[in-house]
Design an enzyme around this catalytic site. Structure first.
Site, PDB file in Angstrom:
ATOM      1  N   ASN A   1      -6.321  12.602   3.113  1.00 14.09           N
ATOM      2  CA  ASN A   1      -5.313  12.642   4.178  1.00 14.09           C
ATOM      3  C   ASN A   1      -4.310  13.780   3.986  1.00 14.09           C
ATOM      4  O   ASN A   1      -3.125  13.654   4.318  1.00 14.09           O
ATOM      5  CB  ASN A   1      -4.586  11.304   4.325  1.00 14.09           C
ATOM      6  CG  ASN A   1      -5.410  10.284   5.100  1.00 14.09           C
ATOM      7  OD1 ASN A   1      -6.192  10.652   5.980  1.00 14.09           O
ATOM      8  ND2 ASN A   1      -5.238   9.002   4.788  1.00 14.09           N
TER       9      ASN A   1
ATOM     10  N   HIS B   1       0.853  -1.196   0.000  1.00 11.12           N
ATOM     11  CA  HIS B   1       0.000   0.000   0.000  1.00 11.12           C
ATOM     12  C   HIS B   1       0.889   1.247   0.000  1.00 11.12           C
ATOM     13  O   HIS B   1       1.470   1.602   1.026  1.00 11.12           O
ATOM     14  CB  HIS B   1      -0.881  -0.026   1.255  1.00 11.12           C
ATOM     15  CG  HIS B   1      -2.011   0.962   1.253  1.00 11.12           C
ATOM     16  ND1 HIS B   1      -2.099   2.012   0.365  1.00 11.12           N
ATOM     17  CD2 HIS B   1      -3.114   1.058   2.042  1.00 11.12           C
ATOM     18  CE1 HIS B   1      -3.208   2.711   0.612  1.00 11.12           C
ATOM     19  NE2 HIS B   1      -3.844   2.145   1.632  1.00 11.12           N
TER      20      HIS B   1
ATOM     21  N   ASN C   1      -2.965   6.799  -0.861  1.00  9.93           N
ATOM     22  CA  ASN C   1      -3.966   7.386   0.054  1.00  9.93           C
ATOM     23  C   ASN C   1      -3.424   8.051   1.320  1.00  9.93           C
ATOM     24  O   ASN C   1      -4.093   8.095   2.340  1.00  9.93           O
ATOM     25  CB  ASN C   1      -5.021   6.326   0.420  1.00  9.93           C
ATOM     26  CG  ASN C   1      -5.826   5.898  -0.793  1.00  9.93           C
ATOM     27  OD1 ASN C   1      -5.837   6.608  -1.791  1.00  9.93           O
ATOM     28  ND2 ASN C   1      -6.476   4.755  -0.727  1.00  9.93           N
TER      29      ASN C   1
ATOM     30  N   TYR D   1      -0.846   7.255   3.325  1.00 14.69           N
ATOM     31  CA  TYR D   1      -0.213   6.470   4.393  1.00 14.69           C
ATOM     32  C   TYR D   1       1.310   6.498   4.223  1.00 14.69           C
ATOM     33  O   TYR D   1       1.826   7.228   3.364  1.00 14.69           O
ATOM     34  CB  TYR D   1      -0.835   5.064   4.438  1.00 14.69           C
ATOM     35  CG  TYR D   1      -2.334   5.197   4.719  1.00 14.69           C
ATOM     36  CD1 TYR D   1      -2.767   5.699   5.955  1.00 14.69           C
ATOM     37  CD2 TYR D   1      -3.285   4.954   3.747  1.00 14.69           C
ATOM     38  CE1 TYR D   1      -4.120   5.912   6.209  1.00 14.69           C
ATOM     39  CE2 TYR D   1      -4.647   5.158   3.986  1.00 14.69           C
ATOM     40  CZ  TYR D   1      -5.053   5.637   5.222  1.00 14.69           C
ATOM     41  OH  TYR D   1      -6.382   5.863   5.481  1.00 14.69           O
TER      42      TYR D   1
HETATM   43  C1  PHB Z   1      -9.612   4.127   5.821  1.00 10.48           C
HETATM   44  O1  PHB Z   1      -9.609   3.286   6.721  1.00 10.48           O
HETATM   45  O2  PHB Z   1     -10.287   5.154   5.879  1.00 10.48           O
HETATM   46  C2  PHB Z   1      -8.771   3.900   4.652  1.00 10.48           C
HETATM   47  C3  PHB Z   1      -7.866   2.875   4.680  1.00 10.48           C
HETATM   48  C4  PHB Z   1      -7.063   2.644   3.587  1.00 10.48           C
HETATM   49  C5  PHB Z   1      -7.169   3.464   2.486  1.00 10.48           C
HETATM   50  C6  PHB Z   1      -8.076   4.479   2.442  1.00 10.48           C
HETATM   51  C7  PHB Z   1      -8.877   4.709   3.546  1.00 10.48           C
HETATM   52  O3  PHB Z   1      -6.373   3.266   1.451  1.00 10.48           O
END
Ligand code: PHB
Length: 383
Positions: A252, A192, A195, A197
Site C-alpha cells: 500500500n 489493526h 499494512n 491502513y
Molecule cells: C486486503 O484486503 O488486501 C488486506 C486487508 C488487510 C490487510 C492486508 C490486506 O492487513
C-alpha cells in the site's frame, strides 16, 4: 454448522514448542499456532453482514490457539474493499454472534480485528461518494482496491487530509467498534495498525506530513494510534487488546524513514499500556519488499516490549518452532496455510503434509476455496 470435536483444549504435545499452552490475558491458548487476520470478502450483501457460511469457515479453524478475525470495518468510512464485513450495524453484530457462537461451541477462541482503511478506499465505497480520508492528501502510488464485481481492482485516488477537529470522531469510531465487538461475543480485539491502513498511515513518515499535533515529530505521529488503543482498552481492559504492526512493510505504498526508531518507540508505549500482545508482520504483506532491515527492527521492539510477542510472516512450522525455542517470539500467526488447512495445528502436530492454497479463491465467491478444503481425517476417509 456442525458442533463436534471437543479435543481442542487438550492438544498439547511434550517437547514440541508449538504445542505448549500459554496464558494470555486470562485466556488459555492450547497451542502456539494462531490464525492470521485474513480478508476473504464473503460477507452477505447488502450490508456487509457475516453469515452462516462465514461462521462455518471460522468454526472449521477453531483448533487454532487463537483466531484473529478478518479485518473488519469499524464504520462506513473505514471500508476499503467490497464484500468485507463490518461491525457498525446491528445486523453485522448479529452476524458476528453466529461466528463467535460457532467458534466457542467447539472450544475455540476468537478476537476481532478492528479496521479503518484510511486512504485505501474509493468514493464508490464511501458514504455519499466522499473522498477517502487520511493523515495527509498523499496518493498511495500503485495501491489498488476492489470496488465491485463489475469494476474489479481500481487505483486508489488521492485522499483528503482529516481536519484536526475530526480526530476525536476517528477515536470514537474505534471505541464504538470495540463496544460492538464485545456485544458480538468476541474474546478480545486486535487493533489493526499495519499494512498501510489508517493507523499505519499516521505512524509512518511517508504518509503523515501533518503540521498539527498528529504529525511531524515522531511523538505526534504516534498520538492518534495511542489514543485509539487507549479508547479500545477503556472498553475491553488492557488484557483483551492486541495490536498489529508492520514496521518494514511497503504494501500500500508505505514508507518510514526510520522504522527502528518509529516502531521501537511505539512498542515502548505499548509496553507501558500493558496490552495483551503485539503482533508483528515481520516481512511485508505477501512478500512486498521490506523497507529497512527487519531483524534490526524486531530486536529494537523486543528490547522494550515485554508482553506476549506474536510473529507473522510466511513462517513454516519448523521456523516457528525454532523462533519460539530461541525466545524470539511467543506465538506465530499463519495465514495462507490456514486458508488451505482448516486443521493446521493437527497437521503441524503430526508433521503431516499440507493442502496447497489456491490464490484464485482468496477473495470473494462462495464455499469453494473457503469451506471445502479437507481435513486430514476427511482425506483419510476419501483414500
Ligand atoms: C486486503 O484486503 O488486501 C488486506 C486487508 C488487510 C490487510 C492486508 C490486506 O492487513
Amino acid at each position: 454448522i456442525n458442533p463436534k470435536r471437543d479435543y481442542f483444549m487438550s492438544n498439547q504435545k511434550p517437547n514440541d514448542p508449538l504445542f505448549q499452552s500459554l496464558n494470555m490475558g486470562g485466556l488459555t491458548l492450547p497451542n502456539r499456532v494462531l490464525m492470521s487476520p485474513l480478508t476473504r470478502s464473503r460477507s452477505s450483501q447488502p450490508g456487509d453482514i457475516p453469515n452462516d457460511m462465514n461462521a462455518h469457515y471460522y468454526q472449521q479453524r477453531a483448533s487454532a490457539g487463537l483466531i484473529l478475525s478478518e479485518a473488519t470495518q469499524i464504520s462506513p468510512q473505514g471500508k476499503g474493499y467490497a464484500f468485507t464485513p463490518g461491525i457498525h450495524s446491528q445486523e453485522q453484530i448479529n452476524g458476528w454472534k453466529k461466528v463467535t457462537g460457532a467458534v466457542h461451541s467447539v472450544g475455540g477462541r476468537i478476537h476481532m480485528q478492528l479496521w479503518h482503511v484510511g486512504r485505501i478506499s474509493h468514493p464508490e465505497l464511501q458514504p455519499d461518494g466522499n473522498q477517502p480520508v487520511a493523515p495527509s492528501a498523499i496518493k498511495p502510488e500503485g495501491a489498488k482496491t476492489f470496488i465491485s464485481a463489475d469494476s474489479g481492482m481500481v487505483d486508489v485516488p488521492e485522499p483528503r487530509a482529516l481536519e484536526t477537529h475530526e480526530i476525536a470522531g476517528i477515536v470514537e469510531q474505534y471505541r464504538q467498534g470495540a463496544l460492538n465487538a464485545q456485544k458480538a461475543g468476541f474474546d478480545g480485539v486486535e487493533v489493526h495498525a499495519a499494512n498501510g491502513y489508517l493507523l499505519d498511515q499516521f505512524l509512518k513518515s511517508g504518509s503523515n506530513h501533518r503540521t498539527d499535533e498528529y504529525g511531524g515529530s515522531l511523538e505526534n505521529r504516534l498520538r492518534l494510534p495511542l489514543m485509539v488503543i487507549q479508547a479500545v482498552i477503556d472498553v475491553w481492559g488492557k488484557d483483551k487488546v492486541g495490536v498489529r504492526i508492520s514496521p518494514t512493510g511497503s504494501f500500500n505504498a508505505m514508507y518510514d524513514n526510520n522504522p527502528t526508531e518509529t516502531f521501537g518507540t511505539f512498542a515502548k508505549h505499548l509496553n507501558d499500556l500493558g496490552i495483551a500482545y503485539l503482533e508483528v508482520v515481520e516481512d511485508s504483506f505477501q512478500g512486498n519488499h521490506a523497507n529497512g532491515r527487519p531483524e534490526e527492527v524486531i530486536e529494537a521492539i523486543r528490547a522494550v516490549y515485554k508482553g506476549t510477542y506474536i510473529a507473522n510472516g510466511a513462517y513454516t512450522a519448523k521456523e516457528a518452532r525454532t523462533r519460539i525455542s530461541e525466545g524470539r517470539c511467543d506465538l506465530v500467526t499463519f495465514g495462507r496455510p490456514f486458508i488451505a488447512n482448516p486443521d493446521l495445528p493437527e497437521r503441524f502436530r503430526e508433521n503431516a503434509p499440507l493442502n496447497e492454497w489456491d490464490d484464485s479463491t482468496f477473495y470473494g465467491g462462495g464455499e469453494h476455496g473457503y469451506t471445502d478444503y479437507p481435513t486430514l481425517e476427511e482425506l483419510e476417509t476419501i483414500a
